[in-house]
Motif scaffolding. Structure first.
Motif, PDB file in Angstrom:
ATOM      1  N   PRO A  71       0.814  -1.226   0.000  1.00 29.21           N
ATOM      2  CA  PRO A  71       0.000   0.000   0.000  1.00 29.21           C
ATOM      3  C   PRO A  71       0.843   1.270   0.000  1.00 29.21           C
ATOM      4  CG  PRO A  71      -0.224  -1.199   2.097  1.00 29.21           C
ATOM      5  CD  PRO A  71       0.542  -2.078   1.172  1.00 29.21           C
ATOM      6  N   SER A  72       2.044   1.221   0.582  1.00 28.18           N
ATOM      7  CA  SER A  72       2.879   2.428   0.600  1.00 28.18           C
ATOM      8  C   SER A  72       4.358   2.079   0.544  1.00 28.18           C
ATOM      9  CB  SER A  72       2.611   3.259   1.864  1.00 28.18           C
ATOM     10  OG  SER A  72       3.192   2.664   3.003  1.00 28.18           O
ATOM     11  N   THR A  74       6.544   3.553   2.362  1.00 24.97           N
ATOM     12  CA  THR A  74       7.037   3.551   3.740  1.00 24.97           C
ATOM     13  C   THR A  74       7.103   2.127   4.278  1.00 24.97           C
ATOM     14  OG1 THR A  74       6.178   5.773   4.127  1.00 24.97           O
ATOM     15  CG2 THR A  74       6.586   4.414   6.075  1.00 24.97           C
ATOM     16  N   VAL A  75       6.033   1.367   4.125  1.00 27.04           N
ATOM     17  CA  VAL A  75       6.054  -0.036   4.568  1.00 27.04           C
ATOM     18  C   VAL A  75       7.113  -0.812   3.798  1.00 27.04           C
ATOM     19  CG1 VAL A  75       4.644  -2.026   5.170  1.00 27.04           C
ATOM     20  CG2 VAL A  75       3.511   0.076   4.494  1.00 27.04           C
ATOM     21  N   GLN A  78      10.897   0.168   4.811  1.00 25.38           N
ATOM     22  CA  GLN A  78      11.283  -0.252   6.164  1.00 25.38           C
ATOM     23  C   GLN A  78      11.492  -1.766   6.188  1.00 25.38           C
ATOM     24  OE1 GLN A  78       8.824   1.114   9.410  1.00 25.38           O
ATOM     25  NE2 GLN A  78       8.745   3.215   8.627  1.00 25.38           N
ATOM     26  N   GLU A 105       9.020   9.864   7.950  1.00 26.02           N
ATOM     27  CA  GLU A 105       8.340   8.674   8.471  1.00 26.02           C
ATOM     28  C   GLU A 105       8.284   8.630   9.991  1.00 26.02           C
ATOM     29  OE1 GLU A 105       9.938   5.208   6.411  1.00 26.02           O
ATOM     30  OE2 GLU A 105       9.698   6.176   4.457  1.00 26.02           O
ATOM     31  N   TYR A 208       2.295   6.669  -7.554  1.00 25.49           N
ATOM     32  CA  TYR A 208       1.485   7.892  -7.545  1.00 25.49           C
ATOM     33  C   TYR A 208       2.327   9.144  -7.777  1.00 25.49           C
ATOM     34  CZ  TYR A 208       2.848   8.546  -2.642  1.00 25.49           C
ATOM     35  OH  TYR A 208       3.546   8.718  -1.476  1.00 25.49           O
ATOM     36  N   ILE A 214      -3.216   6.131  -7.713  1.00 23.65           N
ATOM     37  CA  ILE A 214      -3.864   6.590  -6.469  1.00 23.65           C
ATOM     38  C   ILE A 214      -2.889   6.492  -5.291  1.00 23.65           C
ATOM     39  CG2 ILE A 214      -5.901   6.337  -5.000  1.00 23.65           C
ATOM     40  CD1 ILE A 214      -6.681   6.657  -7.903  1.00 23.65           C
ATOM     41  N   HIS A 236       3.190  -5.798   9.365  1.00 22.94           N
ATOM     42  CA  HIS A 236       3.063  -4.334   9.344  1.00 22.94           C
ATOM     43  C   HIS A 236       1.619  -3.870   9.162  1.00 22.94           C
ATOM     44  CE1 HIS A 236       6.166  -1.137   9.199  1.00 22.94           C
ATOM     45  NE2 HIS A 236       7.007  -2.135   9.258  1.00 22.94           N
ATOM     46  N   GLY A 237       0.713  -4.816   8.888  1.00 23.78           N
ATOM     47  CA  GLY A 237      -0.669  -4.420   8.618  1.00 23.78           C
ATOM     48  C   GLY A 237      -0.866  -3.936   7.191  1.00 23.78           C
ATOM     49  N   GLY A 238       0.064  -4.323   6.302  1.00 20.55           N
ATOM     50  CA  GLY A 238      -0.054  -3.904   4.911  1.00 20.55           C
ATOM     51  C   GLY A 238      -0.662  -4.958   4.000  1.00 20.55           C
ATOM     52  N   LEU A 243      -6.344  -4.883  -2.148  1.00 21.03           N
ATOM     53  CA  LEU A 243      -5.524  -3.734  -2.551  1.00 21.03           C
ATOM     54  C   LEU A 243      -5.873  -3.309  -3.985  1.00 21.03           C
ATOM     55  CD1 LEU A 243      -2.070  -4.761  -1.015  1.00 21.03           C
ATOM     56  CD2 LEU A 243      -3.298  -2.648  -0.510  1.00 21.03           C
ATOM     57  N   TYR A 246      -5.825   0.289  -5.709  1.00 23.95           N
ATOM     58  CA  TYR A 246      -4.499   0.830  -6.021  1.00 23.95           C
ATOM     59  C   TYR A 246      -3.844   0.078  -7.177  1.00 23.95           C
ATOM     60  CZ  TYR A 246      -5.155   2.902  -1.400  1.00 23.95           C
ATOM     61  OH  TYR A 246      -5.648   3.589  -0.324  1.00 23.95           O
TER      62      TYR A 246
ATOM     63  N   THR B  74      -5.139  -4.502  11.473  1.00 23.00           N
ATOM     64  CA  THR B  74      -3.843  -4.941  11.996  1.00 23.00           C
ATOM     65  C   THR B  74      -2.999  -3.739  12.415  1.00 23.00           C
ATOM     66  OG1 THR B  74      -3.888  -6.938  10.643  1.00 23.00           O
ATOM     67  CG2 THR B  74      -1.730  -6.217  11.417  1.00 23.00           C
ATOM     68  N   TYR B 246     -11.147   3.287  -0.009  1.00 24.48           N
ATOM     69  CA  TYR B 246     -11.687   2.558   1.133  1.00 24.48           C
ATOM     70  C   TYR B 246     -12.703   3.397   1.908  1.00 24.48           C
ATOM     71  CZ  TYR B 246      -7.620  -0.374   0.155  1.00 24.48           C
ATOM     72  OH  TYR B 246      -6.688  -1.174  -0.446  1.00 24.48           O
TER      73      TYR B 246
END
Lengths: 368, 368
Positions: A71-72, A74-75, A78, A105, A208, A214, A236-238, A243, A246, B74, B246
């Motif tokens: 999704p990003s 950042t995830v 890292q 971040e 994006y 998006i 990480h919850g990603g 999805l 996106y 999560t 979402y």
């Protein structure tokens, strides 16, 4: 009213905004979905044709064994750092002082992964081969951001990248590419994505920025690496159940814009030259090496000048101004679909005004 | 072909699937966007009307000061645990052994946050007041999942929740609600969401279970808590430039389905009773307390039985079977829009067949 908001509001109302692809509104997604069959099934926690096909497509494009959609960025980044650190048993990576992980971040890398960054080079220049060769610390991974966005989008030469890559490989250091703007730099290097990515062990790209989707990112590398990345994605919850909003838009605009980056690059050089012809205005880099650059200009009374240009010519130059020091401010330009639609007469008029008005201000100030 | 896939494939082709709202395909998103103005602007890194308005709407609905939209539960729940642990300076929380954080997140809580869970109760029953009162460990937060999904969706009585909440408040323990299925339990408690959430310091709700959206979650609590949650959201890589696909779908289906949960609850009780009337079949709970329950039935030859029911009656009972032990298997039922569309004659025929065929099997086995 906040003056920044005033500039943003005025920019949004201009007929000829110079920057980007257009408004980030629901049309961007509607356009994609209108062309798609509603019976296409959602992805489900990283599985299903919609995500697997796009991952395969991007792995092939980047010349890597495997790719994972995130999704990003950042995830994604890292996680890349975490995997390389765990593999080496050393929680230390090196990157530029203005790296996204360092300044955007909220210290996620440190607070979620206990990874300590070594800052190479200084805030005003690129990481050079010399910085890598003389680095004192032992690190698991070196992250290079190409182009280095926060200094205007600069790039090292390809031969220097090759040398850095060779050194890292010889010394057991993983090399990661922050390719948030990877598509944007290929025209300068005159290389395929795969040729460039071959120098790196892991690669992140974003959908994006130049692509104009998006949100969303791809992290690519060898199969073992992406397999681990998927586990961390869930941690990480990603690893969302769906999805696809996106993914389908990333795929759509990837196909639509991939062949426009040469044009954006040429246009960026043209526009930078217009700025550089104005009195007391300078771009960074002087000659762009991608679709982006920064503009530096005198701070004094600049906002009313810009507002008057927007109003009189319909040309929008920027939505924000950032203070550099007591004398200068700057803004970022990145070229997308909109620049080509600006009439040359309006463009000339806008830059004529900018030049004249800045001269007036500088002259007036000089007399005071 | 994998037998699980066979059941899933057959289920998807049935005219009358009993479970859920329908297929998770692109229509779900297209339906929402077709009704929306394309000029609506995207959210931008957590700001903008589309996200702020929805956060406000849900904060009000949940009776909390503030709410933050997250891409996934999560991220939201790990962050809630982290905030409460940091506030108390103690990295320990308590939850059920079958809590989502314990079994579905690849140990993200431990590996990203170094938080140690204390497992209360055992795998076969709810956490009771007694478990909380006799807990030996000092903890920062107690997480309650209502309903407890992995044991069929059971619930404690409201008075017991009140007692647990009062004990936690008196003892400096934060109480967090895993309300992934919060909307689903309000008809049983005959309480408003705000009445229930008042017992908790922080609350998470999901938008792709009963609500039937694409993905996404809300985390709600006091202003100080959500302010910190936003910082952690960025650290976790959950602060996307655009979450609107979402959000707009969560909002749309929230409005559409919020008043159907009483109906789903009644239908779940009706359907559970049909299962319980079959020989050697039992639901858990025996009488549902939400829109969900688990069905346990003899494992032997069950798959061909289900396939023949799907084919002959057009009624789809489940997409998957899960082994419980050598003798039993189970599957989950959660009622959505589809159940009401199933003709009662087809339903009766399907359950008549299920009862008969299981009797045959059990009888045959008994003779062997």
């Amino acid at each position: 009213m906040n003056p920044h908001n005033q500039l943003l509001t005025a920019y949004k109302q201009t007929a000829y905004p110079l920057v980007g692809h257009g408004k980030r509104n629901l049309h961007v997604l509607k356009t994609v979905l209108n062309e798609m069959d509603g019976d296409i099934e959602s992805d489900a926690y990283g599985t299903g044709a919609v995500i697997e096909n796009f991952q395969k497509k991007l792995a092939d494009y980047l010349g890597k064994e495997s790719a994972v959609f995130f999704p990003s960025g950042t995830v994604a980044q890292q996680i890349a750092m975490r995997i390389w650190c765990e593999q080496k048993g050393l929680n230390k990576v090196a990157y530029h002082p203005l790296c996204h992980l360092e300044i955007h971040e909220e210290d996620g890398l440190k607070k979620l992964h206990q990874i300590e960054p070594v800052l190479l080079a200084d805030e005003n220049r690129l990481i050079r081969l010399e910085d890598v060769l003389t680095m004192q610390e032992n690190i698991a991974c070196l992250l290079l951001e190409l182009p280095q966005r926060e200094i205007g989008g600069e790039l090292p030469e390809y031969t220097e990248l090759e040398a850095i890559s060779a050194y890292c490989r010889a010394n057991g250091i993983k090399l990661h590419l922050d390719g948030a703007r990877l598509f944007e730099i290929l025209p300068y290097y005159q290389k395929s994505a795969a040729d460039l990515c071959r120098l790196f062990d892991s690669v992140y790209v974003s959908f994006y920025k130049g692509i104009g989707g998006i949100a969303g990112a791809i992290l690519a590398g060898e199969e073992d690496f992406t397999k681990e990345a998927k586990v961390w994605k869930r941690r990480h919850g990603g690893d969302l159940i769906s999805l696809y909003p996106y993914i389908v838009s990333a795929d759509y605009y990837f196909d639509q814009r991939l062949h426009s980056f040469q044009q954006y690059f040429e246009e960026a050089k043209e526009l930078a030259s217009l700025y550089n012809q104005c009195h007391a205005v300078e771009t960074r880099p002087l000659v762009p090496v991608s679709n982006m650059f920064h503009v530096r200009l005198p701070k004094e009374q600049l906002e009313p000048v810009l507002l008057s240009i927007y109003e009189e010519t319909g040309v929008g130059l920027t939505t924000h101004l950032k203070k550099v020091d007591e004398r200068l401010c700057s803004f970022e330009v990145s070229i997308g679909d909109q620049y080509a639609q600006v009439p040359k007469t309006a463009l000339r008029k806008a830059f004529h005004m900018l030049d004249e008005k800045i001269r007036e201000i500088v002259f007036r100030e000089g007399k005071d």
